[in-house]
Design a protein around this motif. Structure first.
Motif, PDB file in Angstrom:
ATOM      1  N   LEU A 527       0.847  -1.193   0.000  1.00 40.97           N
ATOM      2  CA  LEU A 527       0.000   0.000   0.000  1.00 40.97           C
ATOM      3  C   LEU A 527       0.888   1.251   0.000  1.00 40.97           C
ATOM      4  O   LEU A 527       1.855   1.333   0.755  1.00 40.97           O
ATOM      5  N   PHE A 528       0.546   2.196  -0.823  1.00 38.56           N
ATOM      6  CA  PHE A 528       1.278   3.462  -0.821  1.00 38.56           C
ATOM      7  C   PHE A 528       0.283   4.590  -1.055  1.00 38.56           C
ATOM      8  O   PHE A 528      -0.864   4.368  -1.457  1.00 38.56           O
ATOM      9  N   ILE A 529       0.705   5.798  -0.800  1.00 39.98           N
ATOM     10  CA  ILE A 529      -0.199   6.946  -0.851  1.00 39.98           C
ATOM     11  C   ILE A 529       0.295   7.954  -1.885  1.00 39.98           C
ATOM     12  O   ILE A 529       1.486   8.278  -1.940  1.00 39.98           O
ATOM     13  N   GLU A 530      -0.646   8.411  -2.685  1.00 39.39           N
ATOM     14  CA  GLU A 530      -0.405   9.544  -3.573  1.00 39.39           C
ATOM     15  C   GLU A 530      -1.229  10.724  -3.068  1.00 39.39           C
ATOM     16  O   GLU A 530      -2.224  10.543  -2.351  1.00 39.39           O
ATOM     17  N   TYR A 531      -0.796  11.909  -3.444  1.00 41.74           N
ATOM     18  CA  TYR A 531      -1.399  13.114  -2.890  1.00 41.74           C
ATOM     19  C   TYR A 531      -1.869  14.014  -4.035  1.00 41.74           C
ATOM     20  O   TYR A 531      -1.133  14.249  -5.000  1.00 41.74           O
ATOM     21  N   GLN A 532      -3.105  14.516  -3.940  1.00 40.98           N
ATOM     22  CA  GLN A 532      -3.634  15.427  -4.953  1.00 40.98           C
ATOM     23  C   GLN A 532      -3.757  16.825  -4.354  1.00 40.98           C
ATOM     24  O   GLN A 532      -4.403  17.004  -3.310  1.00 40.98           O
ATOM     25  N   PRO A 533      -3.160  17.828  -5.032  1.00 41.90           N
ATOM     26  CA  PRO A 533      -3.157  19.191  -4.481  1.00 41.90           C
ATOM     27  C   PRO A 533      -4.555  19.808  -4.464  1.00 41.90           C
ATOM     28  O   PRO A 533      -5.399  19.534  -5.315  1.00 41.90           O
ATOM     29  N   GLN A 534      -4.765  20.658  -3.472  1.00 42.83           N
ATOM     30  CA  GLN A 534      -5.941  21.526  -3.382  1.00 42.83           C
ATOM     31  C   GLN A 534      -5.420  22.961  -3.472  1.00 42.83           C
ATOM     32  O   GLN A 534      -4.584  23.383  -2.658  1.00 42.83           O
ATOM     33  N   VAL A 535      -5.928  23.707  -4.476  1.00 44.71           N
ATOM     34  CA  VAL A 535      -5.337  24.997  -4.842  1.00 44.71           C
ATOM     35  C   VAL A 535      -6.265  26.141  -4.448  1.00 44.71           C
ATOM     36  O   VAL A 535      -7.483  26.077  -4.681  1.00 44.71           O
ATOM     37  N   ALA A 547      -4.923  12.829   0.747  1.00 48.15           N
ATOM     38  CA  ALA A 547      -4.183  11.563   0.729  1.00 48.15           C
ATOM     39  C   ALA A 547      -5.064  10.479   0.120  1.00 48.15           C
ATOM     40  O   ALA A 547      -6.176  10.229   0.603  1.00 48.15           O
ATOM     41  N   LEU A 548      -4.565   9.837  -0.937  1.00 49.43           N
ATOM     42  CA  LEU A 548      -5.320   8.805  -1.656  1.00 49.43           C
ATOM     43  C   LEU A 548      -4.485   7.531  -1.715  1.00 49.43           C
ATOM     44  O   LEU A 548      -3.377   7.533  -2.257  1.00 49.43           O
ATOM     45  N   VAL A 549      -5.024   6.455  -1.160  1.00 51.19           N
ATOM     46  CA  VAL A 549      -4.265   5.215  -1.057  1.00 51.19           C
ATOM     47  C   VAL A 549      -4.328   4.426  -2.361  1.00 51.19           C
ATOM     48  O   VAL A 549      -5.333   4.443  -3.078  1.00 51.19           O
ATOM     49  N   ARG A 550      -3.244   3.739  -2.669  1.00 50.99           N
ATOM     50  CA  ARG A 550      -3.142   2.858  -3.840  1.00 50.99           C
ATOM     51  C   ARG A 550      -2.587   1.512  -3.369  1.00 50.99           C
ATOM     52  O   ARG A 550      -1.940   1.406  -2.339  1.00 50.99           O
ATOM     53  N   TRP A 551      -2.851   0.482  -4.182  1.00 53.63           N
ATOM     54  CA  TRP A 551      -2.365  -0.877  -3.869  1.00 53.63           C
ATOM     55  C   TRP A 551      -1.476  -1.343  -5.013  1.00 53.63           C
ATOM     56  O   TRP A 551      -1.957  -1.523  -6.122  1.00 53.63           O
ATOM     57  N   ARG A 552      -0.222  -1.558  -4.710  1.00 54.81           N
ATOM     58  CA  ARG A 552       0.689  -2.124  -5.700  1.00 54.81           C
ATOM     59  C   ARG A 552       0.617  -3.645  -5.591  1.00 54.81           C
ATOM     60  O   ARG A 552       1.399  -4.288  -4.900  1.00 54.81           O
ATOM     61  N   HIS A 553      -0.341  -4.227  -6.301  1.00 53.21           N
ATOM     62  CA  HIS A 553      -0.601  -5.665  -6.210  1.00 53.21           C
ATOM     63  C   HIS A 553       0.516  -6.433  -6.914  1.00 53.21           C
ATOM     64  O   HIS A 553       0.935  -6.060  -8.019  1.00 53.21           O
ATOM     65  N   PRO A 554       1.009  -7.518  -6.314  1.00 56.34           N
ATOM     66  CA  PRO A 554       2.137  -8.236  -6.921  1.00 56.34           C
ATOM     67  C   PRO A 554       1.815  -8.854  -8.274  1.00 56.34           C
ATOM     68  O   PRO A 554       2.727  -9.083  -9.079  1.00 56.34           O
ATOM     69  N   ASP A 555       0.557  -9.122  -8.546  1.00 54.32           N
ATOM     70  CA  ASP A 555       0.185  -9.759  -9.813  1.00 54.32           C
ATOM     71  C   ASP A 555      -0.623  -8.839 -10.724  1.00 54.32           C
ATOM     72  O   ASP A 555      -0.533  -8.940 -11.949  1.00 54.32           O
ATOM     73  N   ARG A 556      -1.418  -7.934 -10.146  1.00 59.43           N
ATOM     74  CA  ARG A 556      -2.356  -7.136 -10.937  1.00 59.43           C
ATOM     75  C   ARG A 556      -1.911  -5.701 -11.138  1.00 59.43           C
ATOM     76  O   ARG A 556      -2.620  -4.908 -11.742  1.00 59.43           O
ATOM     77  N   GLY A 557      -0.738  -5.359 -10.638  1.00 61.79           N
ATOM     78  CA  GLY A 557      -0.246  -4.006 -10.801  1.00 61.79           C
ATOM     79  C   GLY A 557      -0.875  -3.038  -9.817  1.00 61.79           C
ATOM     80  O   GLY A 557      -1.448  -3.435  -8.791  1.00 61.79           O
ATOM     81  N   VAL A 558      -0.790  -1.748 -10.125  1.00 62.20           N
ATOM     82  CA  VAL A 558      -1.312  -0.716  -9.226  1.00 62.20           C
ATOM     83  C   VAL A 558      -2.833  -0.655  -9.339  1.00 62.20           C
ATOM     84  O   VAL A 558      -3.381  -0.481 -10.432  1.00 62.20           O
TER      85      VAL A 558
END
Length: 765
Positions: A527-535, A547-558
């Motif tokens: 699991l890792f987090i990407e961030y989207q700016p608020q302007v 903060a938006l979480v992502r899953w780097r799956h070992p077989d299915r990718g992000v």
């Protein structure tokens, strides 16, 4: 046995001498007319002797018919007058199988002319009492021509001797069972049955006193009504608690001859009446030191007191029961000492080895999971070095007690040695999603300060987690993998919790579900987090990040959140997942500030299940304290549907979060039926206009009207407005014209990695 029979033979010998005197007087009469035998015997001077004899004497003809019997023989067979027995056979008086066996033996004597001496016979009683045992000699009766015309039987009652012999044999068998360490329940049941065998209309019961000395629990009652045994199981002892509860309280026998009138049974009379029990005699089972171990009771359906013989049996039974119970307790003490840690009283490695194979067998058979958590105290050596080993021992005892109180009864905690412990979480259901929460709670319990020598000592812990079946099939594999995960937790900075995850591609492992994969992902680096700016639309500067979480799956990718957040919600994994995002977002935001970058608000989504977690505020405090982030730079995003489920509780939670200094925003505003009510009721700082409105701007007139009204309403309520999903210049221009405060969307930036955010904060978008 041969010696016993010799003694019995000597006892019968005087009777045989008298019988020989009778033979001379009866043989000629017997040959002439069987009818006159009784008359001839009546005329004998030995008449009184024959009828007064305590032993049995009778004469039978060749057809097995009684020709003569003395008084005791007739009485035993149910006749007041000995003459009434004449002409009857054993078939008229005894069960057929018994009579048949007697007839067979007697016919062999009549045919062979050979006597049979000292035969042991079992004779059923006519009144339903236990059978009688006799030592019998049967001698052929001859006439003057030496022809066998009948037989004389001479018997001595050996029932009491037989009973004592059986009792001694039963006692020996019970002592052998005790010596062989047979299960206590088997020994006690055999003891009750042995006592009951020698009695008529009596049922026995053994109750065991618990270690606290407060309650009696079922030990053995093979012939009491099962429903009654269940009702008295666990009864408290006291000064007037029936026979058994009172006997255990007094430490003395309690004889109740009539349950219906005795005051000791006043509170339990209704329980016992339906089972037809009228008297109960209870005796405490004692140690040689006078401590009560339990009670031995006899129940009768009659109103009466026990006989001397019955109380002798009770004395024997309580003595043997005491030996068996003390032996069992000694075994338990030895087992406890061998399988538990001396200092903390926790189970040790030997106990773990005994139990884990059984636990995994049950889990495999029932398709359940087992989680093991390897716990190492981070700074325990400093306590030993600084405060001494005595203080270290006190810390270990205190932490052990805390951990025991924090776990379920079905869980196991083991002290592996030193400052290392192992927790085994057993009986998990397929969707048991509370493991991470429970382990984090355990970690927090460990970290609470401990008062040692007027000083507060704080101990943190590193925890490594491995789960059956996918992290190991054997206890050794699970322990090794949990240990490896614990060392990884140490390397990540201590006071952390780390899942084991090391499944190489193509490895021959058991297939696991998406839930299991997600569970592992939460504890690993998937699991890792990407961030989207608020302007800020007025200055064009970044003022916030989502903060938006992502899953780097070992077989299915992000995988984006939409691919796994619903699963997390369904299984309850959303709670540990949300905590992971919260902690990482706070840590990252503080790291940017420490770099000297402009401070911004970090926004973290809170799910409905997270919001309903009673420990939410504690988790927020923990994340802020661990990261060092000031609360004013954290914003929690809540949906109105979450809040409206339980408004009073939601208000309480939001106020507690507000007192921390954390900002609150309402997400997806306008999509629910109660948006206006939510704005009026809850203490928000910002509202986020749902992207569904923004997408239709500025083409759709209805949407334009609603969006304008929302922005205007928010400004009057002194709430900042953030528009989500801004992608076009037209949308941006509309929002500026209507004085929207902030915007977020691909028009400015897609969600990006922390490194890219660092560049944006430094250089601007």
């Amino acid at each position: 046995m041969n010696g016993m029979r010799a003694r019995q033979s000597q006892e019968v010998a005087p009777l045989q001498i008298e019988t020989r005197r009778l033979l001379a007087a009866t043989q000629s009469l017997m040959a002439a007319n069987a009818h006159h035998v009784a008359y001839g015997i009546e005329d004998l001077r030995l008449k009184a002797l024959v009828h007064e004899l305590p032993d049995f004497l009778y004469v039978k003809d060749r057809q097995g018919r009684f020709v003569f019997a003395n008084a005791i023989t007739a009485k035993t067979l149910g006749f007041d007058n000995a003459s009434a027995l004449a002409g009857k056979t054993d078939f008229d008086l005894l069960p057929h199988d018994v009579a048949k066996e007697f007839f067979r033996i007697e016919q062999e004597i009549l045919e062979s002319g050979e006597r049979r001496l000292e035969m042991e016979e079992c004779v059923p009683s006519v009144d339903g009492s236990p059978p009688a045992y006799r030592l019998t000699s049967k001698i052929p009766l001859r006439n003057d021509q030496n022809e066998v015309i009948g037989l004389i039987g001479i018997s001595r009652d050996i029932t009491e001797q037989k009973r004592r012999e059986n009792l001694r044999r039963g006692q020996a068998q019970l002592l052998e069972m005790i010596a062989k360490c047979e299960p206590l329940e088997m020994i006690l049941e055999a003891l009750v049955l042995l006592v009951e065998t020698g009695l008529t209309g009596i049922n026995g019961s053994i109750l065991l006193l618990d270690p606290e000395g407060l309650h009696l629990f079922h030990g053995a009652a093979p012939n009491l009504p099962a429903a009654y045994s269940r009702l008295i199981d666990g009864v408290a002892i006291g000064p007037s608690v029936g026979s058994c509860g009172t006997a255990a309280w007094r430490g003395k026998p309690v004889i109740v001859s009539d349950i219906e009138t005795d005051p000791l049974w006043e509170d339990f009379r209704g329980v016992v009446q339906k089972f037809g029990l009228r008297s109960c005699w209870s005796t405490p089972i004692m140690t040689p030191q006078g401590n009560v171990l339990g009670t031995f009771a006899l129940y009768s359906s009659e109103v009466r007191t026990p006989t001397t013989r019955e109380m002798e049996l009770v004395d024997m039974a309580t003595h043997i029961a005491g030996i068996a119970i003390e032996r069992k307790r000694a075994e338990e003490r030895i087992y406890f000492m061998a399988h538990h840690d001396d200092l903390t009283g926790l189970p040790n490695r030997a106990f773990l080895k005994d139990q884990m194979a059984r636990i995994l067998f049950q889990a495999r058979r029932n398709s359940r999971k087992v989680t093991v958590a390897y716990i190492d105290l981070d700074n325990f050596k400093d306590i030993n070095d600084g405060l001494g080993h005595g203080a270290g021992d006190e810390v270990l005892k205190e932490l052990s007690a805390r951990m025991v109180n924090c776990l379920r009864a079905s869980d196991i905690i083991v002290r592996l040695g030193g400052d290392e412990f192992l927790v085994v979480l057993v009986h998990q259901a397929r969707h048991d999603a509370g493991i991470m929460r429970r382990l984090r709670e355990l970690q927090k319990v460990i970290a609470r300060p401990i008062k040692i020598a007027d000083a507060d000592v704080t101990v943190t812990s590193s925890i490594g987690v491995a789960a059956f079946p996918f992290d190991g099939q054997t206890p050794e594999e699970l322990l090794a993998n949990a240990d490896a995960a614990m060392y990884q937790a140490k390397q990540l900075g201590r006071n952390t919790l780390q899942y084991y995850y090391n499944r190489p591609n193509g490895a021959d492992t058991m297939p696991i579900s998406e839930e299991d994969e997600l569970r592992h992902a939460i504890g690993s680096d998937q699991l890792f987090i990407e961030y989207q700016p608020q302007v800020d639309l007025e200055t064009g500067k970044i003022v916030g990040l989502e903060a938006l979480v992502r899953w780097r799956h070992p077989d299915r990718g992000v995988l984006p959140p939409g691919h796994f957040i619903p699963l997390a919600e369904e299984t309850g994994l959303i709670i540990p997942l949300g905590l992971h995002v919260l902690n990482e977002a706070c840590r990252q935001n503080k790291a940017w500030q420490d770099m000297g970058l402009p401070p911004v608000t970090i926004a973290v989504n809170v799910s409905a299940k997270q919001f309903s977690d009673p420990a939410l505020a504690e988790h927020v405090v923990e994340a802020l304290e661990t990261s060092g982030l000031d609360p004013c730079w954290l914003e929690l995003e809540l949906t109105e549907s979450t809040l409206m489920q339980d408004v009073p509780r939601a208000l309480t939670v939001m106020r507690s979060l507000g007192t921390l200094g954390v900002r609150l925003s309402i997400d997806d505003f306008g999509t629910g039926y109660s948006s206006l009510a939510a704005l009026k009721t809850f203490p928000f700082h910002r509202l986020k206009m749902d992207r569904a409105f923004v997408e239709a701007l500025p083409r759709d007139e209805t949407t334009v009207a609603i969006a304008s009204a929302v922005i205007s309403l928010a400004r009057k309520l002194k709430l900042a407005v953030v528009a989500e999903g801004v992608e076009t210049e037209e949308q941006l221009e509309f929002l500026r014209e209507n004085r929207c405060d902030e915007a977020q969307g691909y028009r400015f930036s897609k969600p990006v990695a922390p490194g890219e955010i660092e560049r944006m904060l430094r250089d601007g978008i």
